[in-house]
Design a protein around this motif. Structure first.
Motif, mmCIF file in Angstrom:
data_model
loop_
_atom_site.group_PDB
_atom_site.id
_atom_site.type_symbol
_atom_site.label_atom_id
_atom_site.label_comp_id
_atom_site.label_asym_id
_atom_site.label_seq_id
_atom_site.Cartn_x
_atom_site.Cartn_y
_atom_site.Cartn_z
ATOM 1 N N SER A 364 0.827 -1.205 0.000
ATOM 2 C CA SER A 364 0.000 0.000 0.000
ATOM 3 C C SER A 364 0.860 1.255 0.000
ATOM 4 O O SER A 364 0.497 2.283 -0.607
ATOM 5 C CB SER A 364 -0.938 -0.002 1.211
ATOM 6 O OG SER A 364 -0.204 0.014 2.417
ATOM 7 N N CYS A 368 0.750 4.256 -2.836
ATOM 8 C CA CYS A 368 0.509 5.647 -2.462
ATOM 9 C C CYS A 368 1.697 6.562 -2.797
ATOM 10 O O CYS A 368 1.563 7.793 -2.749
ATOM 11 C CB CYS A 368 0.210 5.739 -0.965
ATOM 12 S SG CYS A 368 -1.326 4.931 -0.469
ATOM 13 N N ASP A 369 2.831 5.986 -3.125
ATOM 14 C CA ASP A 369 4.030 6.784 -3.408
ATOM 15 C C ASP A 369 3.923 7.380 -4.813
ATOM 16 O O ASP A 369 3.960 6.674 -5.818
ATOM 17 C CB ASP A 369 5.273 5.899 -3.305
ATOM 18 C CG ASP A 369 6.548 6.732 -3.325
ATOM 19 O OD1 ASP A 369 6.455 7.967 -3.489
ATOM 20 O OD2 ASP A 369 7.637 6.132 -3.185
ATOM 21 N N GLN A 370 3.766 8.694 -4.885
ATOM 22 C CA GLN A 370 3.601 9.360 -6.180
ATOM 23 C C GLN A 370 4.899 9.379 -6.988
ATOM 24 O O GLN A 370 4.872 9.641 -8.196
ATOM 25 C CB GLN A 370 3.100 10.783 -5.961
ATOM 26 C CG GLN A 370 1.719 10.842 -5.301
ATOM 27 C CD GLN A 370 1.189 12.263 -5.215
ATOM 28 O OE1 GLN A 370 1.823 13.196 -5.722
ATOM 29 N NE2 GLN A 370 0.034 12.424 -4.584
ATOM 30 N N SER A 390 -1.529 6.160 -7.810
ATOM 31 C CA SER A 390 -1.546 6.792 -6.490
ATOM 32 C C SER A 390 -2.917 7.363 -6.140
ATOM 33 O O SER A 390 -3.209 7.610 -4.964
ATOM 34 C CB SER A 390 -0.500 7.905 -6.430
ATOM 35 O OG SER A 390 -0.735 8.875 -7.442
ATOM 36 N N SER A 391 -3.797 7.522 -7.149
ATOM 37 C CA SER A 391 -5.153 8.023 -6.852
ATOM 38 C C SER A 391 -5.993 6.978 -6.124
ATOM 39 O O SER A 391 -7.025 7.308 -5.546
ATOM 40 C CB SER A 391 -5.846 8.450 -8.147
ATOM 41 O OG SER A 391 -6.023 7.332 -9.001
ATOM 42 N N CYS A 393 -4.929 5.305 -3.556
ATOM 43 C CA CYS A 393 -4.207 5.103 -2.296
ATOM 44 C C CYS A 393 -5.150 4.763 -1.149
ATOM 45 O O CYS A 393 -4.894 3.841 -0.358
ATOM 46 C CB CYS A 393 -3.403 6.361 -1.976
ATOM 47 S SG CYS A 393 -2.548 6.313 -0.380
ATOM 48 N N ARG A 397 -5.092 1.333 1.215
ATOM 49 C CA ARG A 397 -4.869 1.356 2.665
ATOM 50 C C ARG A 397 -6.057 0.723 3.399
ATOM 51 O O ARG A 397 -5.869 -0.004 4.379
ATOM 52 C CB ARG A 397 -4.664 2.800 3.141
ATOM 53 C CG ARG A 397 -3.329 3.382 2.712
ATOM 54 C CD ARG A 397 -3.239 4.867 3.096
ATOM 55 N NE ARG A 397 -3.294 5.065 4.532
ATOM 56 C CZ ARG A 397 -2.240 5.017 5.349
ATOM 57 N NH1 ARG A 397 -1.035 4.769 4.848
ATOM 58 N NH2 ARG A 397 -2.364 5.216 6.647
#
Length: 952
Positions: A364, A368-370, A390-391, A393, A397
């Protein structure tokens, strides 16, 4: 009351009353003056009969009530007919005539009433049926002067001799005079039990039946020949109200009415409208000032109140009031709710573990890491554009909260929990059987249902018409074949309808997602998945609730056309059909998300289409488990909140209010009549009829499926089920005590077919959870990557490993995004979730070796998980005995004590005979020594002497 013949034809208008008990008035010396008579009649008789709980004499208890509709215009004929039948049914008129001031009054000058042949036919049937009841030994009393105009009540009382006869026929176990000590624990166990009792004392109901017993009365099937074994010091309370109503109901079922086209029992008379209702009475009021103490009031205070939700249920008092069948339901519900406590605690721990480790979850974090800058392929054709991973994310999570290593442990735990719950219930059931004297009880074949007898009669009449000699007829499979065919076609159609509705919701999701993707606002485009999922689940919930009610009615109709022979067969077939239809209805949308969504999508450039226009929907990058969790939680909570609670509270209240309005509209009473207190049977008539336990069990079984079948995706399901059941127990209790007519007590030693359904769901839950963990979650792909592909033994690079690449130049014509520069740069390669060869490979876009490795691991996990958990469940089943050791010892002790009682009785008889023989011998010797005259008639005197003890 017996009507004296010389006064039976007394004109009604002379005294202003219908029939009076002149003999009773003469006996007490009041037949002196008309004013004295009227003063004696002015006393309120309702207080003497405790407002309908007793007959007018205040001595004979009302055990059962029959209710019928009548028309006042035919009162004169009814009265004349009853007067003519006085000689033929003396015992009937003894208790069938109205008291002074009761009954229907025929006004002078009343014109000849209009003849209603249908009403007359019903009246003839009632008169014959009630006459047969009197011949069976029951005592009847009629009341037509009630606040509910047009409604008549027949009160039924079973005298002592009838109760004894029927108790012997039914083999009812009754407590004897013999009492014995129950085995108590010793040493350390005794101290532990005493500590537990002190700790749990605040949560114990304040009911005498719930206190731990140290002695128990020995029980034995009632026998009139062995009445000396039983404690008959108080005959009025020897048979409690539950037993008395059961005995009367058995007589009502087997008593027939032959004036109809075919023999009719009480069930047929109710179905044909001859009687409108039949029910036993509640013990009294449960609220108000100056209410006498009774079991109903006690149940309302200590059981049917939300203020005592934390207390144990007084199961023994529930059984005493409602019977064993209803008592077993609430005992099972209590055990199930208690067992949900440990499951809820473990589920909360699993959820909290997911919350605590969400920031440490590498997959996750990578999503989430752009900085990874992963560009994903469009979710739909033309209107959808490329998007950044990343959208998603937040979804990734949230998925970790339910998709983590602890989920596998929880699935294994819940499988063992289900096995432990079943074993715990079997042991609890045996304890209740011992306490309720049901050991050795075997259900005998019930009376044939009225519909079955009507079909058999119709078949025999057809054969007689064809001049065929036939033996006793019965319905064969050939007679039922049209019904079986209708059942098969109907069930297939209903299942197909459910699938069609789910398919329609899928089309809605696809089309709505495409429509929202065109939205000009960025917020609209970003919330497409959440909006589509939430609205689709709400639609599914509404459809499930509606179809549940429809399928319940259809299942009953399909069972009725089968014409099962007995009520037990009818109930079992109804349960099977209703459960099958409601199971498919409740779980089909969840099965789709768990096992079908995202499986048959295809790939970019070669997608699978429905109707050549709708592209199959895909799972989110984090997998379908989060969506499965949303689907399961909304449907489960929605069903519990709306269907189980609001419907159970709202619909009975609404029906009661409508019934009240109808009765109010039909009333034309003066103020004095309106202020008069209602009789008990009038109050109970306004309550809702008891419709059986099938709906109560069904909602709990469906909930049990939600708790066990997909628990891998929603660890909080046991917690929500626990909260619901705490309310459900008190809600059902309140409904049974305050809103329903008192049901007829039914003996039962187990919960019947529901136990087999629970075991089936428990077995199915192991298989489904194995597939959910293996195919729906990413647990297996993570393990495969960790041990086969990871370079450093960590999960870094897992997300990239699960994504395949696609060259945008390979899009089919007309499917590429309309705005390829939506992200601000030109995209050459986009990624999609699958295991396929890259576009620069020789076999581009073919399934890669990684796919087969993951698939093999998934199938291996399913096999290992299923067999391991099944073995552990069977081991739990084997290691826990079905019958507790102390209960088996007590049952054996009862058998030994009963043998001792009978042996002692036989020895007493033998000793008595020997004593009489010795006395007789001594008398004979004295006669020979002192009375020579008797020697001439010695044989006669001795024979008489010897006959004396034999007579005794």
């Amino acid at each position: 009351m017996r009507v004296n013949k010389k006064y039976s034809c007394l004109p009604a208008e002379e005294k202003g009353i219908h029939i009076i008990n002149i003999r009773a008035i003469e006996d007490i010396g009041y037949d002196q003056h008309e004013s004295t008579l009227l003063n004696s009649l002015s006393k309120n008789p309702d207080a003497d009969c405790k407002y309908g709980l007793y007959f007018r004499d205040g001595k004979r208890k009302v055990d059962y009530i029959l209710v019928y509709h009548y028309k006042k215009s035919s009162a004169g004929k009814t009265l004349a007919r009853r007067a003519q039948q006085n000689d033929a049914s003396v015992r009937s008129t003894k208790h069938d005539q109205p008291l002074p001031g009761k009954g229907v009054q025929l006004e002078m000058g009343e014109s000849e009433p209009h003849v209603d042949y249908h009403e007359d036919d019903k009246r003839f049937r009632r008169e014959e049926y009630e006459g047969n009841l009197v011949e069976a030994g029951l005592e009847l009393e009629r009341d037509e002067d009630t606040k509910i105009h047009g409604i008549g009540f027949v009160k039924i009382h079973a005298p002592w001799n009838v109760l004894c006869r029927e108790a012997e026929f039914l083999k009812l176990k009754m407590p004897t005079k013999k009492m014995y000590q129950i085995n108590q624990t010793h040493g350390l166990l005794k101290k532990i039990n005493s500590v537990i009792q002190k700790i749990t004392e605040p949560i114990q109901p304040k009911v005498a039946e719930h206190k731990p017993q140290t002695v128990k009365r020995l029980s034995y099937p009632f026998s009139r020949e062995k009445q000396h074994l039983f404690d008959l010091s108080d005959k009025d309370s020897f048979f409690d109200s539950k037993t008395r109503s059961t005995i009367v109901y058995e007589i009502l079922k087997r008593t027939t009415c032959t004036k109809a086209k075919y023999s009719m029992g009480i069930t047929s008379l109710l179905a044909n409208g001859v009687y409108s209702a039949a029910y036993p009475l509640h013990d009294g009021d449960y609220e108000g000032e100056n209410v006498e103490p009774n079991d109903r009031k006690l149940l309302c205070e200590e059981w049917a109140s939300y203020g005592v939700f934390y207390k144990y249920q007084p199961i023994d008092l529930v059984r005493k009031y409602f019977g064993e069948k209803i008592g077993l339901y609430f005992a099972w519900l209590g055990v199930y709710t208690q067992m949900l406590i440990p499951a809820s605690i473990v589920g909360i721990i699993v959820f909290l573990y997911g919350c605590a480790t969400v920031d440490e979850n590498i997959p996750s974090m990578e999503m989430c890491d752009q900085r990874n800058n992963i560009t994903m392929c469009p979710l739909c054709d033309k209107t959808c554009s490329y998007w950044k991973m990343s959208s998603a994310c937040a979804t990734a999570r949230a998925s970790h909260l339910f998709d983590n290593p602890a989920t596998v442990f929880f699935s294994v735990f819940m499988a063992l929990w289900a096995a432990t719950f079943m074993e715990h219930w079997k042991r609890k059931q045996m304890r209740l059987n011992y306490r309720w004297d049901l050991t050795g009880f075997e259900e005998e074949e019930d009376h044939p249902r009225a519909e079955y007898e009507a079909k058999v009669l119709e078949k025999s009449l057809r054969k007689e018409h064809k001049h065929k000699e036939t033996d006793k007829e019965k319905l064969t499979w050939k007679d039922r074949f049209p019904a079986y065919l209708t059942n098969f076609v109907g069930i297939i159609f209903m299942v197909g309808l459910t699938f069609a509705i789910v398919f329609g919701v899928i089309i809605y999701r696809i089309s709505t997602a495409a429509a929202l993707a065109i939205s000009s606002t960025p917020s609209g485009r970003s919330s497409v998945r959440v909006t589509v999922t939430a609205t689709a689940v709400i639609i599914n919930l509404v459809v499930i609730i509606i179809l549940d009610e429809v399928y319940g009615c259809i299942a009953r109709w399909l069972t009725q056309i089968e014409v099962p022979k007995t009520d037990k067969n009818f109930e079992e077939r109804l349960i099977f059909k209703a459960f099958l239809l409601k199971f498919v209805n409740a779980y089909t949308p969840i099965f789709y998300v768990a096992f079908f969504k995202g499986r048959f999508v295809g790939r970019p450039g070669d997608y699978v289409y429905i109707f050549h226009s709708f592209r199959m929907e895909e799972c989110a990058p984090g997998g379908c488990l989060m969506e499965l969790c949303i689907q399961l939680s909304i449907i489960m909570l929605g069903k519990q909140l709306i269907q189980n609670n609001l419907f159970e509270i709202g619909i009975p209240k609404m029906k009661k209010f409508i019934r009240y309005l109808k009765l109010k509209r039909r009333r034309s009473l003066d103020h004095e009549e309106h202020m008069k207190k209602k009789q008990r049977y009038e109050v109970d008539y306004n309550l809702e009829p008891f419709a059986g336990l099938t709906p109560e069990y069904m909602e709990m079984i469906i909930q049990f499926g939600f708790v066990t079948l997909f628990v891998a995706s929603f660890p909080l399901a046991p917690l929500f089920a626990l909260l619901n059941n705490i309310i459900e127990i008190r809600l059902d209790a309140k409904k049974f005590v305050t809103e329903l007519r008192r049901p007829v007590a039914v003996r039962a030693k187990d919960i019947g077919i529901w136990y087999n359904i629970l075991r089936g769901i428990g077995k199915l839950a192991v298989i489904i959870n194995a597939f959910v963990i293996s195919f729906t979650s990413d647990f297996i792909p993570r393990l495969v990557y960790l041990y086969m592909y990871s370079e450093n033994g960590t999960m870094h690079g897992f997300v990239n490993h699960t994504l395949s690449s696609f060259n945008v130049s390979d899009f089919q014509a007309g499917t590429a995004p309309n705005d390829p520069l939506d992200l601000g740069y030109e995209v050459q390669i986009c990624r999609y979730k699958d295991y396929r060869e890259p576009p620069w490979s020789e076999n581009k876009y073919d399934i890669s070796k990684d796919f087969w490795a993951v698939l093999a691991a998934r199938l291996a996990f399913v096999i290992v998980f299923q067999n391991l958990v099944m073995f552990m469940s069977e081991f739990v089943d084997w290691i826990i005995p079905d019958i507790p050791k102390d209960i088996s010892q007590q049952i054996h002790k009862e058998k030994v004590l009963m043998v001792e009682v009978f042996m002692r009785e036989e020895q007493g008889k033998l000793q008595m005979l020997e004593t009489w023989k010795d006395k007789d011998k001594k008398k004979g010797e004295n006669c020979n020594n002192h009375s020579p005259r008797l020697s001439r008639s010695r044989s006669g005197s001795l024979s008489s002497c010897h006959s004396y003890p034999l007579d005794v």
